[in-house]
Every structure is written in structure tokens, then in C-alpha cells.
Scaffold this active site. Structure first.
Site, short mmCIF file in Angstrom:
data_model
loop_
_atom_site.label_atom_id
_atom_site.label_comp_id
_atom_site.label_asym_id
_atom_site.label_seq_id
_atom_site.Cartn_x
_atom_site.Cartn_y
_atom_site.Cartn_z
N LYS A 1 0.86 -1.18 0.00
CA LYS A 1 0.00 0.00 0.00
C LYS A 1 0.89 1.23 0.00
O LYS A 1 1.67 1.44 0.93
CB LYS A 1 -0.92 0.01 1.22
CG LYS A 1 -1.84 1.24 1.27
CD LYS A 1 -2.70 1.27 2.52
CE LYS A 1 -3.84 0.30 2.43
NZ LYS A 1 -4.81 0.49 3.55
N ASP B 1 -14.30 0.16 11.62
CA ASP B 1 -14.81 0.10 10.25
C ASP B 1 -14.96 -1.35 9.79
O ASP B 1 -14.64 -1.69 8.66
CB ASP B 1 -13.89 0.86 9.29
CG ASP B 1 -14.59 1.26 7.99
OD1 ASP B 1 -15.85 1.35 8.00
OD2 ASP B 1 -13.91 1.47 6.98
N LYS C 1 -16.68 -4.31 8.23
CA LYS C 1 -17.71 -4.51 7.22
C LYS C 1 -17.23 -5.60 6.28
O LYS C 1 -16.03 -5.95 6.28
CB LYS C 1 -17.99 -3.21 6.46
CG LYS C 1 -16.76 -2.55 5.84
CD LYS C 1 -17.11 -1.19 5.26
CE LYS C 1 -15.86 -0.49 4.70
NZ LYS C 1 -16.19 0.85 4.17
N ASN D 1 -13.97 -5.46 4.28
CA ASN D 1 -12.71 -5.52 5.02
C ASN D 1 -12.44 -6.90 5.61
O ASN D 1 -11.55 -7.05 6.46
CB ASN D 1 -12.69 -4.46 6.11
CG ASN D 1 -12.63 -3.05 5.55
OD1 ASN D 1 -12.20 -2.86 4.42
ND2 ASN D 1 -13.08 -2.07 6.30
N ASP E 1 -7.70 -3.41 6.66
CA ASP E 1 -8.00 -1.98 6.60
C ASP E 1 -8.20 -1.35 7.99
O ASP E 1 -9.32 -1.25 8.49
CB ASP E 1 -9.24 -1.71 5.74
CG ASP E 1 -9.34 -0.24 5.34
OD1 ASP E 1 -8.61 0.59 5.93
OD2 ASP E 1 -10.14 0.08 4.46
N THR F 1 -18.59 3.70 8.54
CA THR F 1 -19.34 3.56 7.29
C THR F 1 -20.83 3.55 7.65
O THR F 1 -21.23 2.82 8.57
CB THR F 1 -18.96 2.25 6.56
OG1 THR F 1 -17.55 2.30 6.25
CG2 THR F 1 -19.75 2.09 5.27
#
Length: 404
Positions: free
Chosen positions: A96, A185, A187, A190, A206, A226
Site C-alpha cells: 500500500k 470500520d 464490514k 474488510n 483496513d 461507514t
């Protein structure tokens, strides 16, 4: 960037310690790139497409000297993710590349977590390169695809399969919470499968919005997340704990068993009002096939009061998870999930076509129906200004008053 610092509590960056990642190495920033000290690529380098070359040329030469850039596999507002191969070992990894100025908040949060963690269900940081304007995070490469893409492709999915997935996620979350880390986060996007095999493990990824909190109260105030997965206490702008992750696990479980969202509305204010009231239901024929113990698990996670909500440790001891749904129906839920995905995708496509002059062609829509992408959040991460507007809404004010 979807994460706005509160007034009293801030994310505390962690430094590597005895429990940290043993092989992570941080390279100091280089002075003048492209001058002395530039490492030329090795002879016989494999030719790549112009697109790959474009991204390879943007990488620091120290990175490309050690890793061969193979393909672009993801992009964010301030980052790019590429698949690479270690030149000596031929081991594949993901790198990344983050803009250290614009993406500072994200990479600092992610690095502070990944330097500390080492767990079988959490993506592993291998090493880090830093320059004046970029940060390169070399990480494990998960090649098995996203959770829902895999379920749709599998063709068979039962409650027992759901508990296998959740058990791995809960073990990873329990480990994080034990270190004082909140993901914030969680979800389906991820949650990635490590490899394409049927026995692959799930990896939590993430950590751009994650927080490590120190102190006796262990509370956070940052507004982030989110929309469809955000916990009500964050929307209410109350101090919150790692229990916000458990709310997200409840939402994920609901989706795993039905292919639908418990809280779903195109209008964000209406969506947030549903969350603030914890207003969801088990309406529909497909829920008749789901066991009562599975619904009980969801009901004990989608609880407004975070103190009453199951913790990660308690969730792992819930009868449905503990027994791996042994007493539940073995009915294949794949058809139901696929049909609900199809219906949701169709509804979203129609809504988008009315908002845009560029209508979605049916061929494109049919192609996307074969994946779990229709369950991805249609909204960007929660922004502070929209929460400001939410709290000015009279009806929302009444909802908040009823919450105490």
C-alpha cells in the site's frame, strides 16, 4: 478522510514493543530521490504492461529493487495498492503506497496498529519503507477475495458456514480489543479470504480508522465509520468504547444470513434514524428458515445500550457460535442470498439511473449481480457535517431524547 478527532480523547499512536510485529522494519526517509544512492532495477527484469510500469515508476527505487510490481489491485483517495513479488523468494505480497501528507491520518492509524498485532486472522505487516512524501506498507496478500464475493461464488452456504466465518472474525476482534484497539470500520469489504481454497481463513484488513486508546475510561469521541455499519452511540455523539465493533458484527451477521441489510435507506437521515432506534426486523420468507438461536445472537448484538451488547468474548460463548450451529437448519441459504442481492442491486441501479444521465446498461447490471458488490455501502464514510445536520433535525432530536 472520514475520521474527525473529538475534543477530549485522541488516538494514541503505539510504538513497537515486546508484543509487536518482530519483522517490521522502518526505513528512514531518503534525501534527494533520483540522485546518488538510486538503486537500479536488476538485470533481466520481467516486462510489464504500460499501466503497471506507470505505477512502478512512482515507487521508490529501494522498493522496486526488492519487490517486482505486478498489478494494481486497489485504490483509495490517498493510496494505491499493488500486488508485488519478492525478487529473491518469489513470495507474493501487497504494498500500500500512501501519500504521507494527504493520507497522514490514515497511515498513522494503520501503522500504529499493524506494528503491534500478530494474529492468524489479522492481516500482517511485513515491513515499511518511508520517503519524504510516501509511505510503503508491505503486507500479506490475501488472494481469496472478499467475504461476499466468495459466498456468491461458492454456491452453498449454511448457518454452520456462517458461524465458521464469525468465529474467525470474533477471535480476531477479541485479540484487538484485548490490546485496546478498536477497528471502527468492520464490514464485509474488510474481511478477506487468505487463499482461494475451501479451507481458507478470514483476514481482518483496513485499519485506517482504527484507534488505540489508553487510560482508565477507555473511551473515544471521534465521529467515523461507514453509514450502514456505524453504531448508534457514535451517531448520538456519545463517548463510546470498542463495543462499536460488536454492533458492526451484528450487522454483518444479519447480512450473512439473509443477503439484506438490517438498516438500509437511500436517504442518510432516514438510515441514521433507523440505526438510532435499532429498528430492524426479520420480515420475509427467508427469515423463517433461520434458527431462533441465530436471531438471538443478532438481537444481543444490535442493542442500543453498548453495556448490554455482547462483548467479543461473550459472543464466542453464545450457543449458536459455540455449537457451530449444530442444532440449526442445514438449509442452503445461497439461493436466498443471491436473490436478495439481485433485488437490491436492481433497486440501487434504478435509483442511480434517475440521479444520473448515464443510465446503467442491463448487461453491466447483470454482470455485477454475480458478485457481492451490491452489498457494499453506497455511501462514503461518515462525515462530521452530516452528523451536525442530523442533530439539527427535530425528529432526530426527539429520537435522541428518547435514548436518554
Amino acid at each position: 478522510m472520514g475520521c474527525v478527532s473529538g475534543k477530549t480523547v485522541k488516538t494514541v499512536p503505539e510504538t513497537p514493543d515486546g508484543n509487536g510485529h518482530p519483522v517490521t522494519m522502518v526505513y528512514p526517509p531518503v534525501g534527494n530521490r533520483g540522485q546518488k544512492g538510486k538503486v537500479p532495477p536488476p538485470e533481466g527484469q520481467v516486462r510489464t504492461s504500460n499501466k503497471v510500469k506507470k505505477y512502478r515508476d512512482k515507487f521508490d527505487p529501494r522498493v522496486t529493487a526488492k519487490y517486482d510490481i505486478k498489478a494494481l489491485i486497489g485504490r483509495g483517495s490517498f493510496s494505491r495498492v499493488v500486488r508485488v513479488e519478492h525478487r529473491l523468494t518469489k513470495q507474493p505480497y501487497a504494498i500500500k503506497m500512501i501519500d504521507r501528507v494527504q493520507g497522514r491520518e490514515v497511515f498513522e492509524s494503520e501503522l500504529s496498529v499493524l506494528r503491534r498485532v500478530k494474529h492468524q486472522y489479522i492481516i500482517q505487516l511485513i515491513e515499511v519503507f518511508e520517503t519524504r512524501d510516501k509511505v510503503y506498507m508491505v503486507m500479506e496478500l490475501a488472494t481469496g477475495g472478499e467475504l461476499f464475493d466468495r459466498i456468491i461464488a461458492k454456491g452453498n452456504f449454511t448457518e454452520r458456514d456462517a458461524t465458521r466465518v464469525l468465529q474467525m472474525v470474533l477471535e480476531g476482534v477479541k485479540y484487538l480489543h484485548g490490546l485496546g484497539i478498536t477497528h471502527r470500520d468492520l464490514k464485509p469489504e474488510n474481511l478477506l479470504y487468505y487463499h482461494p481454497g475451501h479451507d481458507s481463513k478470514i483476514m481482518i484488513t483496513d485499519f485506517g480508522l482504527s484507534a488505540t486508546v489508553k487510560g482508565p475510561d477507555n473511551m473515544m469521541r471521534t465521529t467515523c465509520g461507514t453509514p450502514e455499519y456505524i453504531a448508534p452511540e457514535i451517531l448520538a455523539r456519545k463517548s463510546y468504547t470498542c463495543q462499536v465493533d460488536m454492533w458492526a458484527v451484528g450487522v454483518i451477521t444479519y447480512i450473512l444470513l439473509s443477503g439484506t441489510m438490517p438498516f438500509d435507506d437511500e436517504n442518510r437521515t432516514r438510515l441514521y434514524r433507523l440505526i438510532l432506534k435499532a429498528k430492524y426486523s426479520y420480515a420475509g420468507e427467508h427469515w423463517k428458515e433461520i434458527s431462533s438461536v441465530a436471531k438471538d445472537f443478532i438481537d444481543k448484538l444490535l442493542v442500543l445500550d453498548p453495556i448490554e451488547r455482547l462483548t467479543s468474548s461473550q459472543s464466542l460463548k453464545h450457543p449458536w457460535i459455540l455449537s457451530m450451529a449444530a442444532g440449526s437448519s442445514n438449509k442452503n441459504l445461497h439461493r436466498t442470498i443471491s436473490q436478495n442481492l439481485l433485488q437490491r442491486q436492481s433497486t440501487r441501479s434504478q435509483a442511480n439511473s434517475t440521479k444520473s444521465a448515464k443510465s446503467t446498461r442491463s448487461t453491466k447490471s447483470n454482470k455485477s449481480n454475480k458478485s457481492g458488490k451490491s452489498l457494499r455501502s453506497e455511501h462514503k464514510r461518515v462525515q462530521p457535517e452530516e452528523i451536525d445536520a442530523l442533530h439539527r433535525d427535530p425528529e432526530v432530536q426527539a429520537d435522541l431524547a428518547s435514548m436518554g
